[in-house]
Design a protein around this motif. Structure first.
Motif, PDB file in Angstrom:
ATOM      1  N   GLU A   1       1.207  12.610   4.633  1.00  0.00           N
ATOM      2  CA  GLU A   1       2.333  13.173   5.183  1.00  0.00           C
ATOM      3  C   GLU A   1       2.918  11.779   6.338  1.00  0.00           C
ATOM      4  OE1 GLU A   1       6.343  15.460   4.285  1.00  0.00           O
ATOM      5  OE2 GLU A   1       4.647  14.573   3.560  1.00  0.00           O
ATOM      6  N   MET A   2       1.921  11.898   7.729  1.00  0.00           N
ATOM      7  CA  MET A   2       2.406  11.746   8.655  1.00  0.00           C
ATOM      8  C   MET A   2       2.272  10.486   8.196  1.00  0.00           C
ATOM      9  SD  MET A   2       0.686  14.151  11.590  1.00  0.00           S
ATOM     10  CE  MET A   2      -1.105  14.132  11.222  1.00  0.00           C
ATOM     11  N   ALA A   3       0.580   9.718   8.004  1.00  0.00           N
ATOM     12  CA  ALA A   3       0.591   7.779   8.127  1.00  0.00           C
ATOM     13  C   ALA A   3       2.331   7.894   6.901  1.00  0.00           C
ATOM     14  CB  ALA A   3      -0.956   7.618   6.663  1.00  0.00           C
ATOM     15  N   LYS A   4       2.385   7.953   6.144  1.00  0.00           N
ATOM     16  CA  LYS A   4       3.396   7.479   5.658  1.00  0.00           C
ATOM     17  C   LYS A   4       5.001   7.521   5.768  1.00  0.00           C
ATOM     18  CE  LYS A   4       2.358   8.739   0.720  1.00  0.00           C
ATOM     19  NZ  LYS A   4       3.288   9.247  -1.134  1.00  0.00           N
ATOM     20  N   LYS A   5       5.020   8.598   6.337  1.00  0.00           N
ATOM     21  CA  LYS A   5       6.222   9.002   8.001  1.00  0.00           C
ATOM     22  C   LYS A   5       6.367   7.883   8.625  1.00  0.00           C
ATOM     23  CE  LYS A   5       8.364  12.792   8.218  1.00  0.00           C
ATOM     24  NZ  LYS A   5       8.757  13.894   9.046  1.00  0.00           N
ATOM     25  N   MET A   6       5.051   7.346   9.782  1.00  0.00           N
ATOM     26  CA  MET A   6       4.996   6.183  10.293  1.00  0.00           C
ATOM     27  C   MET A   6       5.491   5.053   9.323  1.00  0.00           C
ATOM     28  SD  MET A   6       2.206   7.897  11.852  1.00  0.00           S
ATOM     29  CE  MET A   6       2.150   6.754  13.642  1.00  0.00           C
ATOM     30  N   THR A   7       5.090   5.083   8.825  1.00  0.00           N
ATOM     31  CA  THR A   7       5.149   3.576   7.473  1.00  0.00           C
ATOM     32  C   THR A   7       6.802   3.166   7.121  1.00  0.00           C
ATOM     33  OG1 THR A   7       3.251   4.020   6.892  1.00  0.00           O
ATOM     34  CG2 THR A   7       3.896   2.073   5.719  1.00  0.00           C
ATOM     35  N   PHE A   8       7.070   4.352   6.335  1.00  0.00           N
ATOM     36  CA  PHE A   8       7.959   4.154   6.130  1.00  0.00           C
ATOM     37  C   PHE A   8       9.656   3.947   7.010  1.00  0.00           C
ATOM     38  CE2 PHE A   8      12.256   6.040   4.394  1.00  0.00           C
ATOM     39  CZ  PHE A   8      12.343   5.937   3.473  1.00  0.00           C
TER      40      PHE A   8
ATOM     41  N   GLY B   1      -2.056   5.764  -2.895  1.00  0.00           N
ATOM     42  CA  GLY B   1      -1.929   5.798  -1.404  1.00  0.00           C
ATOM     43  C   GLY B   1      -2.631   4.597  -0.505  1.00  0.00           C
ATOM     44  N   PHE B   2      -3.142   5.597   0.686  1.00  0.00           N
ATOM     45  CA  PHE B   2      -3.366   4.708   1.759  1.00  0.00           C
ATOM     46  C   PHE B   2      -4.999   4.556   2.027  1.00  0.00           C
ATOM     47  CE2 PHE B   2       0.797   5.848   3.071  1.00  0.00           C
ATOM     48  CZ  PHE B   2       1.470   5.171   3.672  1.00  0.00           C
ATOM     49  N   GLN B   3      -5.176   5.062   0.413  1.00  0.00           N
ATOM     50  CA  GLN B   3      -6.906   4.503   1.073  1.00  0.00           C
ATOM     51  C   GLN B   3      -7.609   3.117   2.012  1.00  0.00           C
ATOM     52  OE1 GLN B   3      -8.933   4.649  -2.916  1.00  0.00           O
ATOM     53  NE2 GLN B   3      -7.687   6.481  -3.284  1.00  0.00           N
TER      54      GLN B   3
ATOM     55  N   HIS C   1       1.073  -1.527   0.224  1.00  0.00           N
ATOM     56  CA  HIS C   1       0.265  -0.272   0.061  1.00  0.00           C
ATOM     57  C   HIS C   1       0.807   0.928   0.431  1.00  0.00           C
ATOM     58  CE1 HIS C   1      -4.353  -1.774   0.222  1.00  0.00           C
ATOM     59  NE2 HIS C   1      -3.475  -2.393   1.098  1.00  0.00           N
ATOM     60  N   PHE C   2       1.761   1.566   0.822  1.00  0.00           N
ATOM     61  CA  PHE C   2       2.623   2.326   0.593  1.00  0.00           C
ATOM     62  C   PHE C   2       3.297   2.680  -0.781  1.00  0.00           C
ATOM     63  CE2 PHE C   2       7.042   4.155   0.881  1.00  0.00           C
ATOM     64  CZ  PHE C   2       7.090   5.351   1.998  1.00  0.00           C
ATOM     65  N   ALA C   3       3.908   1.684  -1.621  1.00  0.00           N
ATOM     66  CA  ALA C   3       4.100   1.890  -2.878  1.00  0.00           C
ATOM     67  C   ALA C   3       3.178   2.233  -3.625  1.00  0.00           C
ATOM     68  CB  ALA C   3       5.279   0.421  -3.754  1.00  0.00           C
ATOM     69  N   GLU C   4       1.985   1.913  -3.802  1.00  0.00           N
ATOM     70  CA  GLU C   4       1.002   2.321  -4.501  1.00  0.00           C
ATOM     71  C   GLU C   4       0.708   3.318  -4.815  1.00  0.00           C
ATOM     72  OE1 GLU C   4      -2.439  -0.408  -3.410  1.00  0.00           O
ATOM     73  OE2 GLU C   4      -1.874  -2.123  -3.619  1.00  0.00           O
TER      74      GLU C   4
END
Length: 602
Positions: free
Chosen positions: A534-541, A522-524, A516-519
């Motif tokens: 931005e926050m969700a991606k950074k936490m995932t990253f 986004g994070f639907q 889901h991170f690579a799609e």
């Protein structure tokens, strides 16, 4: 011969007890610790002593030729620089405040005011100044101008923590737009003033304490001694009479008071706790714990470890009391928890106020956390609706600060080994605090790897090297792996173990997050809107970097905090993990293990 033997004991024991009582009534002989003379009313404790010879209020511990006055809250205590018996005063240093300022370049301060850590009969001398630390808003800084800028703490240009000295302080004297963090007494100069920019030197110079104790007249002392001797002798005589009757008239095989009440392990636990002296948390009698919990009338939770009840201390503070199950297997975990968390003092670590150990009865007394544990929010139907992404993001950073303190901020490095949402507690302001140190392991600060006799932790959060040493050495990065898996659960809102059990291997939880991170969409699937993506991606990253299978590729917790400060554009995409390939290449794994053992912890 046997009756004569017991009659001899019936005569000798009261005499021996009377001698001991008389010795204790006389007080302690003068001794020294380093350059400080310890004499009445103070006395020097030692875990090897068979008795105490003074009031518990005046107990002093000698650590590395340095006298230490214990703290009344979970803390290291106060280093005694000198004592004036004529003026009934002593100069002490708040060790926690000084250590934190010297050992860290961050703007963290301990949560306890110095005055809160002092109990009767000590009080802070009015001659001291108050060093007050504030957390100010940007608007307050701009309004105060250059005068406030001169008192900024030396921990970065963007620091919003400031210090100033005040002769007297109360809440009404706080600066507008600034919240008081902590108040520490310090000595001023000859003119009664102090240079605020030298706040570290001011704290290191200590402050004055006064003490006062109620006088005991000579007649009262003698009367008390006589009464104690008389009562002890009478009780001992009655006791041995009963013993004689039980043995010779009922043919009992053993004395009831010599019956073995605990195994060798329990005796070892007692010895370990006693060896910490005043540094161990406060110890409570079981009857006192029952009073604190109103006879266990308000249950907060139940688990495999035991039951937790709500309680209240005599000073009104709410607490959570964890009663451990009556079983043989929890002894090591109990001592681990008491000794490891008893060393800590940090806003993101739950405070241990005390413990109870009476035979098989074991209880831990913690500060009360009104919002419970993190798991009930992130596993709920709408977790982000309850907490919000901004608060969830702040919780993630707070947990990382707590781990940084355990790994690098204590005198002894602490590896938790059980970081998971259930062990993250939230206070009334949703500040996260790491709890449950039953599996924790202490090591020296310069150790980069740990020796272990077996795996420990919770399935789904255990780092691979804890189970299979070919992946690398066990270290603080094992906590980083658990933290990373928890970050991914916070983003995904689901348990990684359940997802693995209910679906195929293609739906391995980190892979599900990674895809889901690579799609591009986004994070639907995680109910993430564009505003907080931005926050969700950074936490995932960060989470995906933390769960790298080989520990040498994981960041330290210090690096994790640095990553939170960066933008996503500055970060590289972590590689997708494959357990099977790494397991098959055992030669590569062994070389990795050898390499990782030489890489120091940062």
């Amino acid at each position: 011969m046997a009756p004569i033997y017991w009659l001899f004991w019936a005569w000798w024991l009261p005499l021996k007890l009377a001698v001991v009582v008389a010795e204790q009534a006389e007080g302690c002989s003068a001794t020294s610790c380093g350059n400080v003379t310890i004499s009445d009313p103070f006395w020097l404790s030692d875990w090897q002593m068979e008795r105490s010879c003074g009031s518990p209020d005046f107990e002093i511990t000698c650590l590395n030729d340095t006298p230490v006055l214990p703290s009344s809250v979970p803390s290291v205590g106060f280093t005694i620089m000198d004592i004036s018996y004529e003026e009934q005063s002593l100069r002490v240093v708040d060790v926690c405040k000084l250590t934190l300022l010297q050992a860290s370049n961050s703007c963290q301060v301990t949560v306890w005011n110095t005055s809160d850590k002092l109990g009767i009969p000590f009080k802070i001398d009015p001659i001291n100044l108050n060093l007050v630390m504030y957390n100010c808003t940007a608007a307050a800084v701009a309004r105060q101008g250059r005068e406030l800028e001169q008192t900024r703490m030396r921990c970065g240009n963007e620091s919003q923590v400031f210090v100033r000295t005040e002769r007297s302080y109360d809440e009404t004297s706080a600066m507008e737009g600034c919240d008081t963090l902590v108040v520490v007494p310090v000595l001023g100069g000859a003119n009664g003033k102090a240079n605020t920019s030298d706040y570290g030197q001011l704290i290191g110079g200590g402050f004055l304490l006064k003490w006062q104790r109620a006088p005991v007249s000579g007649s009262k002392r003698a009367f008390r001694k006589i009464m104690l001797i008389a009562l002890t002798s009478a009780a001992a005589t009655l006791l041995f009479t009963c013993i004689y009757f039980l043995i010779w008239h009922k043919k009992c095989k053993r004395l009831w008071f010599l019956k073995k009440t605990s195994n060798n392990n329990e005796k070892n636990y007692e010895a370990m706790i006693v060896s910490y002296g005043s540094l161990a948390p406060k110890r409570y009698m079981y009857s006192k714990v029952m009073k604190i919990t109103s006879s266990c009338s308000d249950q907060l939770g139940r688990g495999g470890y035991g039951v937790v009840y709500k309680g209240r201390l005599h000073d009104g503070r709410l607490v959570a009391v964890k009663f451990l199950h009556d079983c043989k297997g929890n002894g090591n975990e109990f001592v681990n928890e008491v000794m490891s968390i008893g060393r800590t003092s940090h806003i993101n670590i739950v405070s241990l106020f005390g413990f109870c150990l009476e035979g098989s009865k074991r209880a831990l007394i913690y500060e009360y956390m009104s919002n419970g544990s993190l798991d009930k929010y992130i596993y709920s139907g709408n977790p982000k609706e309850t907490l919000g992404w901004e608060r969830l993001y702040a919780i993630a950073i707070g947990i990382a600060h707590g781990l940084e303190y355990l790994h690098h901020g204590c005198n002894a490095r602490i590896v938790h080994f059980d970081i998971k949402p259930q062990n993250i507690l939230l206070d009334k302001d949703f500040t996260p605090k790491i709890a449950d140190f039953g599996l924790a392991k202490l090591c020296h600060a310069n150790e980069s790897k740990l020796s272990m006799t077996g795996p420990r932790g919770t399935i789904g959060f255990i780092a691979p090297e804890v189970h299979y040493r070919n992946f690398g050495v066990v270290s603080t990065k094992s906590d980083v792996y658990s933290y990373g898996m928890m970050l991914l659960e916070m983003v995904g809102g689901r348990k990684n173990v359940n997802s693995m059990a209910e679906n195929s291997s293609k739906q391995y939880f980190p892979d599900w997050i990674y895809d889901h991170f690579a799609e591009d969409d986004g994070f639907q699937a995680c109910d993430v809107t564009s505003e907080i993506e931005e926050m969700a991606k950074k936490m995932t990253f960060i989470g995906l970097w933390c769960i790298q299978i080989l520990p040498i590729y994981r960041p330290t917790i210090v690096k994790v905090l640095e990553m939170f400060e960066r933008s996503l554009d500055e970060m590289e995409m972590p590689p997708k993990q494959n357990f099977c390939e790494l397991l098959e290449d055992s030669a590569h794994n062994m070389s990795v293990q050898s390499a990782s053992s030489t890489i120091p912890e940062v």
